[in-house]
Write an enzyme that holds these catalytic residues in place. Structure first.
Site, PDB file in Angstrom:
ATOM      1  N   PRO A 171       0.831  -1.202   0.000  1.00 28.05           N
ATOM      2  CA  PRO A 171       0.000   0.000   0.000  1.00 28.05           C
ATOM      3  C   PRO A 171       0.866   1.253   0.000  1.00 28.05           C
ATOM      4  O   PRO A 171       1.807   1.366   0.784  1.00 28.05           O
ATOM      5  CB  PRO A 171      -0.804  -0.126   1.304  1.00 28.05           C
ATOM      6  CG  PRO A 171      -0.022  -1.062   2.158  1.00 28.05           C
ATOM      7  CD  PRO A 171       0.686  -1.998   1.234  1.00 28.05           C
ATOM      8  N   LEU A 172       0.534   2.189  -0.877  1.00 29.54           N
ATOM      9  CA  LEU A 172       1.342   3.390  -1.071  1.00 29.54           C
ATOM     10  C   LEU A 172       0.423   4.605  -1.159  1.00 29.54           C
ATOM     11  O   LEU A 172      -0.280   4.788  -2.153  1.00 29.54           O
ATOM     12  CB  LEU A 172       2.172   3.269  -2.361  1.00 29.54           C
ATOM     13  CG  LEU A 172       3.221   2.154  -2.364  1.00 29.54           C
ATOM     14  CD1 LEU A 172       3.577   1.749  -3.789  1.00 29.54           C
ATOM     15  CD2 LEU A 172       4.466   2.608  -1.605  1.00 29.54           C
ATOM     16  N   THR A 173       0.401   5.417  -0.119  1.00 31.81           N
ATOM     17  CA  THR A 173      -0.464   6.596  -0.099  1.00 31.81           C
ATOM     18  C   THR A 173      -0.024   7.580  -1.176  1.00 31.81           C
ATOM     19  O   THR A 173       1.132   7.994  -1.212  1.00 31.81           O
ATOM     20  CB  THR A 173      -0.413   7.263   1.286  1.00 31.81           C
ATOM     21  OG1 THR A 173      -0.960   6.354   2.240  1.00 31.81           O
ATOM     22  CG2 THR A 173      -1.215   8.554   1.302  1.00 31.81           C
ATOM     23  N   GLN A 217      -7.059  -1.525   1.441  1.00 30.74           N
ATOM     24  CA  GLN A 217      -6.536  -1.361   2.801  1.00 30.74           C
ATOM     25  C   GLN A 217      -7.420  -0.365   3.549  1.00 30.74           C
ATOM     26  O   GLN A 217      -7.536   0.796   3.159  1.00 30.74           O
ATOM     27  CB  GLN A 217      -5.084  -0.879   2.809  1.00 30.74           C
ATOM     28  CG  GLN A 217      -4.494  -0.949   4.220  1.00 30.74           C
ATOM     29  CD  GLN A 217      -3.134  -0.311   4.341  1.00 30.74           C
ATOM     30  OE1 GLN A 217      -2.987   0.877   4.086  1.00 30.74           O
ATOM     31  NE2 GLN A 217      -2.135  -1.087   4.739  1.00 30.74           N
ATOM     32  N   TYR A 257      -1.368   4.261  13.450  1.00 28.97           N
ATOM     33  CA  TYR A 257      -2.732   4.731  13.221  1.00 28.97           C
ATOM     34  C   TYR A 257      -3.678   4.123  14.260  1.00 28.97           C
ATOM     35  O   TYR A 257      -3.236   3.514  15.225  1.00 28.97           O
ATOM     36  CB  TYR A 257      -3.141   4.448  11.775  1.00 28.97           C
ATOM     37  CG  TYR A 257      -2.254   5.182  10.792  1.00 28.97           C
ATOM     38  CD1 TYR A 257      -2.153   6.569  10.821  1.00 28.97           C
ATOM     39  CD2 TYR A 257      -1.473   4.503   9.848  1.00 28.97           C
ATOM     40  CE1 TYR A 257      -1.318   7.253   9.947  1.00 28.97           C
ATOM     41  CE2 TYR A 257      -0.634   5.176   8.981  1.00 28.97           C
ATOM     42  CZ  TYR A 257      -0.556   6.560   9.025  1.00 28.97           C
ATOM     43  OH  TYR A 257       0.277   7.240   8.176  1.00 28.97           O
ATOM     44  N   ARG A 297      -2.588  -5.812   8.831  1.00 30.26           N
ATOM     45  CA  ARG A 297      -1.212  -5.330   8.907  1.00 30.26           C
ATOM     46  C   ARG A 297      -0.938  -4.850  10.330  1.00 30.26           C
ATOM     47  O   ARG A 297      -1.744  -4.128  10.921  1.00 30.26           O
ATOM     48  CB  ARG A 297      -0.980  -4.187   7.919  1.00 30.26           C
ATOM     49  CG  ARG A 297       0.507  -3.904   7.680  1.00 30.26           C
ATOM     50  CD  ARG A 297       0.737  -2.866   6.608  1.00 30.26           C
ATOM     51  NE  ARG A 297       2.098  -2.974   6.108  1.00 30.26           N
ATOM     52  CZ  ARG A 297       2.696  -2.056   5.342  1.00 30.26           C
ATOM     53  NH1 ARG A 297       2.035  -0.966   4.977  1.00 30.26           N
ATOM     54  NH2 ARG A 297       3.928  -2.236   4.929  1.00 30.26           N
ATOM     55  N   SER A 355      12.138  -2.379   2.448  1.00 31.97           N
ATOM     56  CA  SER A 355      13.429  -2.163   1.776  1.00 31.97           C
ATOM     57  C   SER A 355      14.064  -3.441   1.249  1.00 31.97           C
ATOM     58  O   SER A 355      15.286  -3.507   1.067  1.00 31.97           O
ATOM     59  CB  SER A 355      14.408  -1.432   2.712  1.00 31.97           C
ATOM     60  OG  SER A 355      13.885  -0.178   3.082  1.00 31.97           O
TER      61      SER A 355
END
Length: 350
Positions: A25-27, A100, A182, A229, A298
């Protein structure tokens, strides 16, 4: 060297992935002003459909969940319709996609609550986090309101409704965002949870909200379409505490008894080590959770493939390289050089 990444992987009787490479997931903050996904977003995800599974950018479950500009929602009919365009495009390209589900908790900001009766961010306890809203530095975080019992009950219902909306929008399942500082993660760490009721103080109580969300969503759409997650190691918008491990020992033991689609580590760099976890977050989770685990943080294709071969985790999630390389899977399979990621790429959806 990376052949194991390109083998099909059976999540369960419902879902089989075409390979072990997930798009993390990439905002991107690219929804329209009504938080509706755009055609550009549909095209963006469709170009990455060769991933075994796309996990969408985090999607807010209700108006007071928002902490970043133009993050898409899943709580209006227009948003559901917009996501259906995205999921149709991904499926037409041969891919699978999970939504997500996200509530940012104390890192939400009332600036975004225009369609909500809320005037304060919500959190387990009235403990603020320092700093300002990404991409809107003029907005500084405020001290949140500690949620009441009734508000917790409503949050669980809203997570479940968002999951149902995701299925209506054509998603293959959902990943609950319980990581990265969060809302759900805020219940799971002693630095942010000072409650003295049945949602605080003990590992069982601090895990109660997360498990209620997992169980509510599983009952609504099936555990086979439900993933989670988690961030056992506090590292983002959160301070660690040596007693946090006991919370995750309990939580992961409970999750072991549920047949989730997968568990996903929330970490930016899995080389990070945490004293109270005895090392890396992924190694800790693998030691106490035996079911399908997604590693991230990474990894290259080569290091991720080696980790899978060494049973560190089962699936590899790739983040920023997917922004720079829509054809990431094809490039890795062919042994081609990858385009290097740069922050300038965040300005557009390519």
């Amino acid at each position: 060297m990376t052949d194991n990444l390109f083998q099909p992987f059976v999540l369960n009787e419902t879902i089989t992935l075409q390979n072990r490479v997930l798009m993390a997931p990439l905002t991107r903050c690219m929804a329209d002003e009504e938080l509706v996904p755009t055609q550009a977003m549909a095209d963006y995800y469709a170009r990455r459909a060769e991933a075994g599974l796309i996990i969408s950018e985090a999607v807010i479950i209700r108006p007071d969940a928002q902490g970043y500009p133009n993050t898409p929602g899943l709580f209006t009919s227009a948003q559901i319709d917009g996501w259906r365009v995205v999921t149709d495009a991904v499926h037409h390209a041969g891919g699978k996609i999970f939504a997500q589900l996200w509530h940012t908790g104390r890192v939400a900001h009332p600036h975004f609550f225009k369609k909500s009766s809320s005037t304060q961010a919500l959190a387990p306890s009235a403990i603020g986090v320092e700093g300002s809203v990404p991409r809107m530095r003029e907005l500084t975080y405020q001290v949140p309101k500690a949620v009441t019992y009734d508000e917790i009950t409503q949050l669980v219902a809203d997570y479940s409704q968002a999951a149902s909306n995701a299925i209506d929008a054509g998603f293959d399942g959902v990943e609950i965002h319980g990581a990265n500082g969060y809302l759900i993660d805020q219940f799971l760490h002693y630095a942010s949870n000072h409650r003295t009721d049945e949602y605080g103080q003990t590992p069982e109580n601090m895990s109660r909200f997360a498990l209620a969300v997992v169980d509510g969503i599983s009952a609504r759409i099936g555990s086979d379409r439900t993933a989670l997650r988690v961030s056992p190691g506090a590292y983002f918008n959160m301070a660690g505490d040596n007693t946090d491990r006991a919370v995750f020992d309990y939580l992961l033991g409970e999750l072991e008894q549920r047949n989730l689609a997968f568990l996903h580590i929330g970490i930016f760099d899995d080389a990070m080590e945490f004293d109270y976890l005895g090392g890396r977050a992924s190694s800790y989770v693998r030691s106490v959770y035996s079911k399908t685990l997604v590693g991230v943080g990474s990894y290259s294709a080569e290091s991720g493939s080696a980790a899978i071969s060494n049973d560190k985790f089962d699936l590899l999630a790739i983040g920023r390289p997917f922004i720079a390389n829509p054809d990431y899977v094809a490039r890795v399979r062919a042994g081609e050089e990858l385009v290097a990621y740069s922050d300038e790429m965040l300005a557009s959806l390519v």
